[in-house]
Design a protein around this motif. Structure first.
Motif, PDB file in Angstrom:
ATOM      1  N   ASN A 147      -7.812 -10.081   0.484  1.00  0.00           N
ATOM      2  CA  ASN A 147      -8.227 -10.635  -0.863  1.00  0.00           C
ATOM      3  C   ASN A 147      -9.694 -10.721  -1.181  1.00  0.00           C
ATOM      4  O   ASN A 147     -10.210 -11.103  -0.094  1.00  0.00           O
ATOM      5  CB  ASN A 147      -7.402 -12.140  -1.024  1.00  0.00           C
ATOM      6  CG  ASN A 147      -5.994 -11.885  -0.932  1.00  0.00           C
ATOM      7  OD1 ASN A 147      -5.358 -10.821  -1.302  1.00  0.00           O
ATOM      8  ND2 ASN A 147      -5.209 -12.961  -0.612  1.00  0.00           N
ATOM      9  N   ALA A 173      -4.794  -8.142  -5.737  1.00  0.00           N
ATOM     10  CA  ALA A 173      -3.634  -7.991  -4.779  1.00  0.00           C
ATOM     11  C   ALA A 173      -3.055  -6.570  -4.688  1.00  0.00           C
ATOM     12  O   ALA A 173      -1.921  -6.416  -4.811  1.00  0.00           O
ATOM     13  CB  ALA A 173      -2.401  -8.993  -5.293  1.00  0.00           C
ATOM     14  N   GLU A 176      -2.756  -4.795  -2.219  1.00  0.00           N
ATOM     15  CA  GLU A 176      -1.818  -4.123  -0.946  1.00  0.00           C
ATOM     16  C   GLU A 176      -0.521  -4.603  -0.995  1.00  0.00           C
ATOM     17  O   GLU A 176       0.410  -4.256  -0.269  1.00  0.00           O
ATOM     18  CB  GLU A 176      -2.417  -4.972   0.321  1.00  0.00           C
ATOM     19  CG  GLU A 176      -2.289  -6.452   0.490  1.00  0.00           C
ATOM     20  CD  GLU A 176      -2.904  -7.508  -0.590  1.00  0.00           C
ATOM     21  OE1 GLU A 176      -2.725  -8.542  -0.474  1.00  0.00           O
ATOM     22  OE2 GLU A 176      -3.748  -6.748  -1.282  1.00  0.00           O
ATOM     23  N   LYS A 177      -0.260  -5.522  -2.112  1.00  0.00           N
ATOM     24  CA  LYS A 177       1.191  -6.111  -2.427  1.00  0.00           C
ATOM     25  C   LYS A 177       1.976  -4.924  -3.004  1.00  0.00           C
ATOM     26  O   LYS A 177       1.552  -4.549  -4.271  1.00  0.00           O
ATOM     27  CB  LYS A 177       1.256  -7.251  -3.097  1.00  0.00           C
ATOM     28  CG  LYS A 177       0.537  -8.277  -2.537  1.00  0.00           C
ATOM     29  CD  LYS A 177       1.442  -8.882  -1.068  1.00  0.00           C
ATOM     30  CE  LYS A 177       0.758 -10.204  -0.658  1.00  0.00           C
ATOM     31  NZ  LYS A 177       1.526 -10.579   0.513  1.00  0.00           N
ATOM     32  N   LYS A 178       3.174  -4.810  -2.637  1.00  0.00           N
ATOM     33  CA  LYS A 178       3.983  -3.944  -3.358  1.00  0.00           C
ATOM     34  C   LYS A 178       4.640  -4.424  -4.734  1.00  0.00           C
ATOM     35  O   LYS A 178       4.744  -3.706  -5.714  1.00  0.00           O
ATOM     36  CB  LYS A 178       5.344  -3.368  -2.470  1.00  0.00           C
ATOM     37  CG  LYS A 178       6.255  -2.558  -3.217  1.00  0.00           C
ATOM     38  CD  LYS A 178       7.510  -2.070  -2.345  1.00  0.00           C
ATOM     39  CE  LYS A 178       8.368  -1.156  -2.935  1.00  0.00           C
ATOM     40  NZ  LYS A 178       9.529  -0.934  -2.022  1.00  0.00           N
ATOM     41  N   CYS A 179       4.952  -5.610  -4.542  1.00  0.00           N
ATOM     42  CA  CYS A 179       5.616  -6.397  -5.788  1.00  0.00           C
ATOM     43  C   CYS A 179       4.556  -7.794  -6.032  1.00  0.00           C
ATOM     44  O   CYS A 179       4.626  -8.669  -4.980  1.00  0.00           O
ATOM     45  CB  CYS A 179       7.091  -6.693  -5.741  1.00  0.00           C
ATOM     46  SG  CYS A 179       7.494  -7.836  -7.007  1.00  0.00           S
ATOM     47  N   LYS A 180       3.955  -7.726  -6.863  1.00  0.00           N
ATOM     48  CA  LYS A 180       3.042  -8.816  -6.948  1.00  0.00           C
ATOM     49  C   LYS A 180       3.682 -10.046  -7.891  1.00  0.00           C
ATOM     50  O   LYS A 180       4.219  -9.840  -8.899  1.00  0.00           O
ATOM     51  CB  LYS A 180       1.725  -8.619  -8.051  1.00  0.00           C
ATOM     52  CG  LYS A 180       0.840  -7.281  -7.253  1.00  0.00           C
ATOM     53  CD  LYS A 180      -0.307  -6.835  -7.944  1.00  0.00           C
ATOM     54  CE  LYS A 180      -0.826  -5.764  -7.396  1.00  0.00           C
ATOM     55  NZ  LYS A 180      -0.013  -4.621  -7.109  1.00  0.00           N
ATOM     56  N   GLU A 191      11.922  -8.876  -6.451  1.00  0.00           N
ATOM     57  CA  GLU A 191      11.108  -8.158  -5.748  1.00  0.00           C
ATOM     58  C   GLU A 191      11.449  -6.565  -5.526  1.00  0.00           C
ATOM     59  O   GLU A 191      10.953  -5.612  -5.617  1.00  0.00           O
ATOM     60  CB  GLU A 191      10.526  -8.581  -4.394  1.00  0.00           C
ATOM     61  CG  GLU A 191       9.674  -9.975  -4.705  1.00  0.00           C
ATOM     62  CD  GLU A 191       9.365 -10.428  -3.253  1.00  0.00           C
ATOM     63  OE1 GLU A 191       9.418  -9.689  -2.151  1.00  0.00           O
ATOM     64  OE2 GLU A 191       8.919 -11.574  -2.959  1.00  0.00           O
ATOM     65  N   ASP A 231       1.883 -14.708  -5.088  1.00  0.00           N
ATOM     66  CA  ASP A 231       0.727 -13.954  -4.319  1.00  0.00           C
ATOM     67  C   ASP A 231      -0.552 -14.440  -5.053  1.00  0.00           C
ATOM     68  O   ASP A 231      -1.569 -14.357  -4.007  1.00  0.00           O
ATOM     69  CB  ASP A 231       1.066 -12.415  -4.338  1.00  0.00           C
ATOM     70  CG  ASP A 231       2.354 -12.135  -3.777  1.00  0.00           C
ATOM     71  OD1 ASP A 231       2.550 -12.436  -2.857  1.00  0.00           O
ATOM     72  OD2 ASP A 231       3.021 -11.301  -4.359  1.00  0.00           O
TER      73      ASP A 231
END
Length: 815
Positions: A3, A585, A587-591, A697, A724
């Protein structure tokens, strides 16, 4: 990817300089211009309806007549000069001198031009002249208007009020004061009706049809007015030049009075000097009358004796003896004259108190004693000063007491000097008498007839010489009186006047200054007392969490701004916010994005809905969840039913697939909050909520969580474990500054993470630092400048409601 900590950028920002405040308050320039113009107009009206006042000045030199010998003998003035200007200053303010000055001027009648704007006194420019009989009661201090009918007739009317007089109390005329109004009169003939007895003369026939007004001033009131109107002060320190000034509405009128007052002061001074010569002449005339009578008697005796005794001449042998006898008798007679003066002076000083102006100087009658003469001269001067002072103050005044002390000390010196002079003169007289006795014994040897004749002739010559001496002194005193000039002199006559009220340049400067600083001060106080967030700079200074972006205010009549107007400038703000969230964000697949604020009404649902729309437009499968179970708005904005939703799912009334509703917009789904439950906080704490989010998600790329205000309810803090990125909404001109204290405390105590602020509803032209554009980005300001039309052709032109010029002008001053 880790982040991004945007607080580092905030800490590296430079402190706000003066440019911020200049831009902040310069936008109110129409208000400054309006106030300045209003102030200038008010000052113009004030000058237009105000009578000007001028100061006229003249100067006079006050001379000192005191000699060094007098200062030595007068022990009170050994170490100080004798220039005491206080008495002369007070004399200028005396009513007697004012009366004498006014007697030379025609100030008992003031003439005015008939006008409703302001009072215009004509003074010497009036075409009429009024002669007033002040032995008769007059209508004074009330204006009388004259209407000229012809070269020989006129009528009198009540005076008209000025413009400003309409707002103040007016003084109506009584019945006995209106007896002569409206009647026809003739110029040069006396008007004698009721309270009026005066004669009006037409001076300028060429201006006979002008309208005039005149005002009668009672003499005593006029004296009181002008006696207190004069200001007298030394022109320089330790100098003897007095500046005589007064404030007047007419320069010529004020100059004439100041000049007349200075002339009257000189004449007063000359009269006081002539009093000494007049007293000397009076004394000599009395002595001449006595001596002339005795001389005539002796001359008659001598003629009779010569006829009876047929006497021709005495023996030439005794001629020298006779001459010596005559000389000694003349000297004794002169000594007796001096003794008589000394005794008279002594008795006068004993009997008189306070006033000694009538003392005859010894030099005037031929007594050449310098010290006594100077003492008498100084005593007369002090007595005159005392009389001048008593013209304006009481006898109990400290200055009068000081003069009385000086006079008493001077009298003691004079008494001592007189006693010495009397003793010396008596000694000299005895010496002459002894010599005379010797010559008398020699003369007694003459025949009886001749001896008797010689005695008569000797007495005749003595009286004749004394008479001649007094005639000479009378002539000298007359010449001295005729040649007297005032001790003081006029340095400069009053000619020009200086405008002192109103000070036009200063007043216009004040109007400009106040016109600028008064609204500026009002704005400073207003902004200081205003407790709402007004711009990004103010928000950055008060908020500890990073400012992620700014959402501009939109005038579109819809809450689905991005979905329905994707090309608007406000929609671009949400796209910029979308890019920032992708970067944060990544790196998040689902934010999962949580949206909250301090209180209700700051635009959480609006931000959540349009942010979700922006995500959906980018191709991301997006779901927006209405987690505000207490005050649901999401279903109303999307115009869907709220009978089933998250609350019914959490109480097991509905299944998950039943509450996930696809909207008419591609890639955008919504989970409404459902009916308001009795225990929303407890419902959101169930494990079923976490399981529901895990299912979402798997189905969506972006989950936007529309949560209740973090400052009002507790469930938002419980929902932070699922998110997130957390967005904290601050609304322009709505969020209070003290609302930020809670989020700052949470951030400072590490109770929250991944929190970013969104500045919502920034109005174009508001109290901001961006010159009216929309700002967005990572805490930096990027503006689409409408003035330069940057972006035309790329974005939809905003259609604004047409407003009148008044609304546009007032809208400029919205805080």
């Amino acid at each position: 990817m880790e982040n991004l900590d945007l607080s580092q950028f905030e800490e590296q920002e430079k402190p706000i300089d003066i440019k911020y405040y200049i831009i902040k308050y310069f936008r109110y320039w129409p208000l400054y211009v309006f106030c300045i113009v209003l102030g200038l107009f008010a000052v113009f009206l004030f000058h237009r309806y105000t009578v000007e006042s001028y100061e006229v000045k003249g100067s006079m030199m006050i001379k000192s007549n005191a000699s060094p010998e007098v200062r030595i003998l007068d022990r009170s003035n050994i170490f100080s000069g004798t220039e005491n200007l206080t008495n002369d200053i007070l004399l200028f303010s005396s009513k007697n001198l004012a009366e004498e000055a006014l007697s030379r001027l025609h100030f008992d009648v003031s003439y005015f031009a008939s006008t409703n704007i302001k009072e215009i006194e004509l003074y010497n420019n009036s075409s009429i002249k009024v002669d007033v009989d002040w032995s008769h009661p007059q209508l004074d201090n009330k204006k009388i208007r004259i209407q000229i009918l012809s070269d020989s007739t006129f009528q009198l009317l009540p005076g008209e009020n000025m413009f400003l007089d309409q707002f103040f109390m007016s003084y109506p005329y009584a019945e006995d004061e209106q007896a002569f109004f409206g009647k026809e009169y003739y110029f040069g003939k006396e008007v004698n009706e009721g309270r009026a007895k005066f004669t009006i003369h037409l001076v300028d026939i060429m201006r006979q049809y002008d309208e005039y007004e005149f005002l009668l001033h009672p003499p005593q009131a006029l004296i009181d007015q002008y006696a207190g109107a004069v200001q007298v002060r030394p022109l320089v320190n330790y100098g003897s030049v007095l500046e005589v000034s007064m404030v007047t509405k007419i320069v010529d009128k004020g100059s004439d009075y100041v000049n007349a007052l200075m002339d009257a002061f000189l004449e007063y001074d000359l009269r006081e000097k002539n009093r000494i010569s007049e007293n000397a002449l009076k004394f000599i005339e009395e002595q001449l009358f006595i001596v002339e009578d005795s001389l005539n008697s002796v001359e008659s005796r001598m003629q009779y004796f010569k006829v009876e005794n047929k006497l021709l001449d005495v023996n030439a042998e005794f001629g020298g003896v006779l001459n010596n006898i005559q000389q000694l008798e003349e000297n004794i007679q002169s000594i007796d004259f001096e003794l008589a003066y000394y005794n008279t002076l002594k008795d006068y000083l004993v009997s008189k108190t306070g006033s000694y102006e009538e003392i005859v100087s010894p030099s005037v009658i031929g007594i050449s004693d310098g010290i006594l003469g100077e003492l008498i001269k100084n005593l007369v001067a002090l007595s005159l000063d005392r009389r001048k002072l008593l013209a304006v103050v009481r006898e109990t005044h400290p200055d009068v007491a000081a003069l009385d002390q000086q006079i008493e000390r001077l009298k003691e010196n004079i008494f001592e000097n007189i006693e010495n002079l009397i003793a010396n003169t008596n000694s000299k007289k005895r010496e002459y008498q002894e010599k005379l006795s010797g010559f008398d014994r020699q003369f007694s040897k003459l025949p009886q007839a001749e001896s008797s004749y010689s005695n008569i002739f000797r007495e005749f010559k003595l009286r004749e010489n004394l008479y001649t001496y007094l005639l000479e002194k009378r002539a000298e005193a007359g010449i001295a009186k005729a040649s007297n000039v005032p001790d003081n002199s006029i340095v400069d006559y009053a000619k020009r006047g200086v405008l002192i009220f109103p000070k036009k340049t200063q007043n216009y400067s004040y109007a400009i200054g106040l016109g600028f600083f008064l609204p500026l001060g009002f704005l400073l106080i207003f902004h200081y007392l205003n407790n709402r967030i007004m711009d990004q700079i103010q928000l950055k200074n008060m908020l500890k969490i990073p400012l992620l972006g700014t959402i501009g205010y939109s005038e579109k009549q819809t809450n689905l701004l991005v979905a329905e107007h994707p090309r608007s400038l406000s929609s671009e703000s949400f796209r910029s916010l979308r890019s920032a969230l992708f970067y944060i964000a990544s790196e998040k697949k689902c934010k999962k994005i949580l949206v909250t604020s301090s209180i209700s009404g700051e635009g959480k649902t609006y931000i959540s809905l349009n942010l979700a729309s922006a995500m959906a437009l980018s191709g991301k499968r997006t779901c927006i969840i209405g987690l505000d179970l207490r005050k649901p708005k999401l279903s109303n904005y999307l115009e869907i039913s709220n009978k089933r939703g998250l609350s019914t799912f959490l109480v097991d009334k509905d299944k998950a697939e039943d509450i996930i509703i696809a909207t008419k917009y591609e890639n955008l789904s919504v989970v409404p909050s459902g009916p308001v439950p009795p225990n929303p906080a407890e419902l959101l704490l169930k494990d079923k909520m976490g399981a529901f989010l895990e299912r979402l998600e798997e189905e969506f790329d972006i989950i936007v969580m529309d949560c209740p205000p973090v400052g009002l309810v507790s469930e938002t803090m419980d929902l932070l474990r699922f998110s997130d990125v957390n967005l904290y909404i601050v609304r322009h001109d709505f969020t209070h500054k003290n609302h930020l204290l809670m989020i700052n405390d949470l951030y400072a105590n590490d109770q929250i993470r991944n929190f970013y602020a969104i500045f919502n509803g920034l109005k174009s032209g508001g109290d901001t630092y961006d010159f009216g554009g929309y700002n967005y980005g990572y805490g930096y300001n990027y503006s689409y400048m409408k003035k330069n039309r940057y972006g035309d052709g790329y974005y939809e032109v905003e259609k604004r409601n047409k407003r009148g010029w008044v609304n546009k002008f007032l809208n400029r001053f919205k805080a």
